[in-house]
Write an enzyme that holds these catalytic residues in place. Sequence first.
Site, PDB file in Angstrom:
ATOM      1  N   SER A 289       0.828  -1.208   0.000  1.00 34.01           N
ATOM      2  CA  SER A 289       0.000   0.000   0.000  1.00 34.01           C
ATOM      3  C   SER A 289       0.863   1.258   0.000  1.00 34.01           C
ATOM      4  O   SER A 289       2.070   1.189   0.172  1.00 34.01           O
ATOM      5  CB  SER A 289      -0.918   0.001   1.225  1.00 34.01           C
ATOM      6  OG  SER A 289      -0.189   0.458   2.346  1.00 34.01           O
ATOM      7  N   LYS A 290       0.186   2.392  -0.157  1.00 30.72           N
ATOM      8  CA  LYS A 290       0.885   3.680  -0.167  1.00 30.72           C
ATOM      9  C   LYS A 290       1.579   3.921   1.172  1.00 30.72           C
ATOM     10  O   LYS A 290       2.595   4.583   1.241  1.00 30.72           O
ATOM     11  CB  LYS A 290      -0.114   4.819  -0.402  1.00 30.72           C
ATOM     12  CG  LYS A 290      -0.601   4.885  -1.824  1.00 30.72           C
ATOM     13  CD  LYS A 290      -1.242   6.223  -2.126  1.00 30.72           C
ATOM     14  CE  LYS A 290      -1.612   6.278  -3.596  1.00 30.72           C
ATOM     15  NZ  LYS A 290      -1.992   7.577  -4.075  1.00 30.72           N
ATOM     16  N   ARG A 291       0.991   3.404   2.234  1.00 26.93           N
ATOM     17  CA  ARG A 291       1.554   3.646   3.566  1.00 26.93           C
ATOM     18  C   ARG A 291       2.725   2.729   3.887  1.00 26.93           C
ATOM     19  O   ARG A 291       3.444   2.948   4.846  1.00 26.93           O
ATOM     20  CB  ARG A 291       0.451   3.486   4.625  1.00 26.93           C
ATOM     21  CG  ARG A 291      -0.543   4.625   4.611  1.00 26.93           C
ATOM     22  CD  ARG A 291      -1.780   4.280   5.386  1.00 26.93           C
ATOM     23  NE  ARG A 291      -2.436   3.093   4.840  1.00 26.93           N
ATOM     24  CZ  ARG A 291      -3.232   3.089   3.771  1.00 26.93           C
ATOM     25  NH1 ARG A 291      -3.467   4.206   3.146  1.00 26.93           N
ATOM     26  NH2 ARG A 291      -3.780   1.980   3.337  1.00 26.93           N
TER      27      ARG A 291
END
Length: 500
Positions: free
Chosen positions: A262-264
């Site tokens: 994910s982006k995180r």
Amino acid sequence: MKDQVRVRFAPSPTGPLHVGGLRTALFNYLFTKQHGGAFILRIEDTDQKRYVAGAEDYIIKALDWCHIPADESPTNPGAYGPYRQSERQDIYTAWAHKLVQQGSAYYAFDSNVELEALRKERETNGQTFVYNFNNRATLTNGLNMSEASVQQRINSGDAYVIRFKAPHNRLLKLQDQIRGTVSIDCNTLDDKILYKSDGMPTYHLANVIDDHLMKITHVIRGEEWLPSLALHVLLYEAFGWNPPEFAHLPLILKPSGNGKLSKRDGDKLGFPVFPIDWEGEIPVKGFKGAGYLPEALINFLGLLGWNPGTEQELFSLTEMTKAFSLSSVNKGGARFDIEKLNWFNQQYLAKMAPSQLAPILKKSFPFLNNFPESQLNKVVALTQDRLVFIDDFWSASGYFFKAPNSFDEKALKRIARAETSSLIDRIIAVLSTYDETASTTLQEYIKNWISSNNIGFGAVMQPLRLALVGDLKGPDVFDIITILGRKEACQRMAFLQSKL
Ligand code: GLU
């Protein structure tokens, strides 16, 4: 004549482009370039709430940095513009109303409060509320009203949405270039909203209309859009348009293989997940800023899900374009192995022409601008295979620019023998007497001296290396002396001697 291949990358400008999106862009690029086709960038910005300023610019810059620019885009429009969905509102409105007129869609006036109450009610019974064939006849929509009352509600400014009337009791057989035939029972579909009360289309409507009007022949996108495929194919049918071919790419998984990257994850796992630096409210470092080369990133991403069917791992963009095929894209998720990317980066740094690498190094190490070009190229040639990142240049080559001023205790112990100091005197002497115009190289000269004096190669090489590099590792000692010069080498030997 066959239509020209046209593909599109259609990101929503909600922040910096994630590496998964970049992989989608790359596969689109490879596929279309192999077929001599066009690569279109369309900005899907109909969701105003999620719009982030600067994201479109970032996407364009990121594609440029990776050498996969779009042929048609908002900033470089072709014949099918506008290329930002927010500028195409009238087109969607006209088509949405046409669907209602022909009976494929309907106006719905149910308020959020009413729908929320229905959802809650279902939930308490352990069920989920789905707006579909089961209940559409009982809800507040145009299917259950006279045309006149529909018009009256619209004219009086009542909020409405337009919903697709999903078919009942129909089995759809959809084709996907990667997954083969995918069967969908239409009874599992809901009556999706196509057109929102704010006058904006939803993703589904805008996406299908644009793909048709922009003459897209192949839709290549992430697996997360597979559940939307049935609706999209039904929309093509309702409009009477031929659908494009579809290919849904496998997910990119975390390095552990557990779950989607994910982006995180960038923050959590300690490596970048965005191509270039993001200068938004909370700045984030990208692969570029972290010292990765675009060639390495692209090569690595190309092999995330695509299997060339050979042992070859290093592919230039051109080679990859030739070898790529959708049929050799895997269905299963591809693990994002950062160590592998680091390996690619090392390979590409090692392979680069020194004169090409030097300007990149100068950006990170401005003092190199004061160093003679030809000398720098020699240093680069000698040490570039020791770099994983641009920033490793100092630890790999710093001794060419700054003489060691201390030595590791352990290393000193390793070279210290009773005769080391006097041996250093002899090495200095022999280095000084070498005749540069002679036909023997410095290496041959020293080696001859070592063997004719029965000294032992290691006994000479180790102190020499330690004096020059400040460490017992590094490239060939004679190559180092050639760059540093014999005078400097002798001074460094003398300094080492003082530390024994
Ligand atoms: N706007 C969608 C996205 O953000 C595009 C999906 C598609 O390619 O159809 O990924």
